[in-house]
Design a protein around this motif. Structure first.
Motif, short mmCIF file in Angstrom:
data_model
loop_
_atom_site.label_atom_id
_atom_site.label_comp_id
_atom_site.label_asym_id
_atom_site.label_seq_id
_atom_site.Cartn_x
_atom_site.Cartn_y
_atom_site.Cartn_z
N SER A 97 0.75 -1.18 0.04
CA SER A 97 -0.11 0.03 0.24
C SER A 97 0.87 1.07 -0.01
O SER A 97 2.17 1.04 0.20
CB SER A 97 -0.91 -0.01 1.11
N GLU A 98 0.13 2.41 -0.16
CA GLU A 98 0.83 3.57 -0.27
C GLU A 98 0.48 4.27 0.92
O GLU A 98 -0.72 4.25 1.47
CB GLU A 98 0.39 4.45 -1.52
N HIS A 117 -10.07 9.09 -4.81
CA HIS A 117 -8.83 8.47 -4.70
C HIS A 117 -8.97 7.46 -6.02
O HIS A 117 -8.32 6.24 -5.96
CB HIS A 117 -8.39 7.69 -3.33
N SER A 125 -8.65 3.40 -5.52
CA SER A 125 -8.11 2.93 -4.49
C SER A 125 -8.92 2.83 -3.05
O SER A 125 -9.72 3.87 -3.06
CB SER A 125 -6.59 3.85 -4.15
N GLY A 153 -9.13 3.20 1.04
CA GLY A 153 -8.03 3.80 2.08
C GLY A 153 -8.54 4.13 3.36
O GLY A 153 -9.67 3.66 3.62
N GLU A 158 -13.39 2.58 -2.37
CA GLU A 158 -13.03 2.98 -3.62
C GLU A 158 -13.85 4.02 -4.12
O GLU A 158 -14.99 4.27 -3.78
CB GLU A 158 -13.19 2.07 -4.85
N TYR A 189 -3.30 3.89 1.36
CA TYR A 189 -4.35 3.69 0.23
C TYR A 189 -3.65 2.32 -0.49
O TYR A 189 -2.54 1.99 -0.73
CB TYR A 189 -4.27 4.57 -0.77
N LEU A 210 -2.10 5.23 -5.28
CA LEU A 210 -2.89 5.91 -5.73
C LEU A 210 -2.59 6.15 -7.56
O LEU A 210 -1.32 6.39 -7.59
CB LEU A 210 -2.78 7.23 -5.26
N ILE A 247 -5.78 11.17 -8.70
CA ILE A 247 -6.73 12.01 -7.91
C ILE A 247 -7.31 12.74 -8.61
O ILE A 247 -7.11 13.70 -9.45
CB ILE A 247 -5.90 12.68 -6.72
N PRO A 294 0.44 10.56 -10.05
CA PRO A 294 1.42 10.46 -9.03
C PRO A 294 2.67 11.36 -9.07
O PRO A 294 3.24 12.01 -8.23
CB PRO A 294 1.69 8.95 -9.15
#
Length: 184
Positions: free
Chosen positions: A63-64, A81, A84, A86, A134, A155, A159, A162, A180
């Motif tokens: 995950s981020e 997002h 994703s 989160g 999501e 997330y 991601l 966004i 990103p």
């Protein structure tokens, strides 16, 4: 301001399915809460009195994750997002989240008229957090007049983008899409 006559109306979501693989939203929330409770990690974030600051963290299972500082009066604006799921947790201060209980179409629109009763509001004090699925549309704010807030966000999948929105009453407008490279 009223929506164009062709703008579809979107009612509250009845549920959505999580993407296969990776940590669940509940597992992301557990990570965010544990990380937000770690004073050494929270203290490692440089704070700026003028703008938000952030540091990327190692999230669980691919995950981020991000540690974010919020000066008084700052916020994200309306966004989602994409694909994703989160979670986020407040480590210091208090954050306010405004969200929409509606699943928006993933593409093919620029303006939507929202149905009544889709607005949600919650306050997250230090030590509290929330998970989401999501396509969760929200804005997060530090409404404190003088205190910085700090939070942890995670997330999965990391991601892909966004989507940023503007809002006037029940009308939600897609303004732009960030990738990103725009935030890393």
């Amino acid at each position: 301001m009223s929506a164009p006559a062709s703008a579809p109306s979107y009612a509250p979501e009845s549920g959505s399915t999580a993407a296969a693989g990776g940590p669940t939203a509940a597992e992301l929330l557990d990570f965010a809460l544990r990380t937000a409770a770690d004073p050494a990690i929270v203290a490692s974030l440089p704070l700026d009195p003028e703008g938000r600051t952030w540091v990327r963290l190692d999230g669980p299972d691919g995950s981020e994750a991000w540690l974010i500082g919020w000066p008084p009066g700052t916020g994200t604006g309306w966004h989602d997002h994409a694909e994703s799921r989160g979670a986020f947790a407040t480590a210091r201060g208090r954050l306010t989240e405004h969200s929409l209980a509606v699943r928006l179409p993933s593409e093919g629109w620029k303006s939507l008229e929202l149905a009544p009763d889709v607005d949600r509001h919650r306050t997250l004090d230090a030590g509290s957090g929330r998970a989401f699925r999501e396509h969760h549309v929200h804005e997060v704010l530090n409404e404190a007049p003088a205190e910085h807030a700090i939070s942890v966000h995670a997330y999965y999948p990391p991601l892909p983008l966004i989507r940023r929105y503007s809002r006037s009453g029940p009308v939600l407008n897609l303004e732009h899409v960030e990738r990103p490279a725009d935030w890393q």
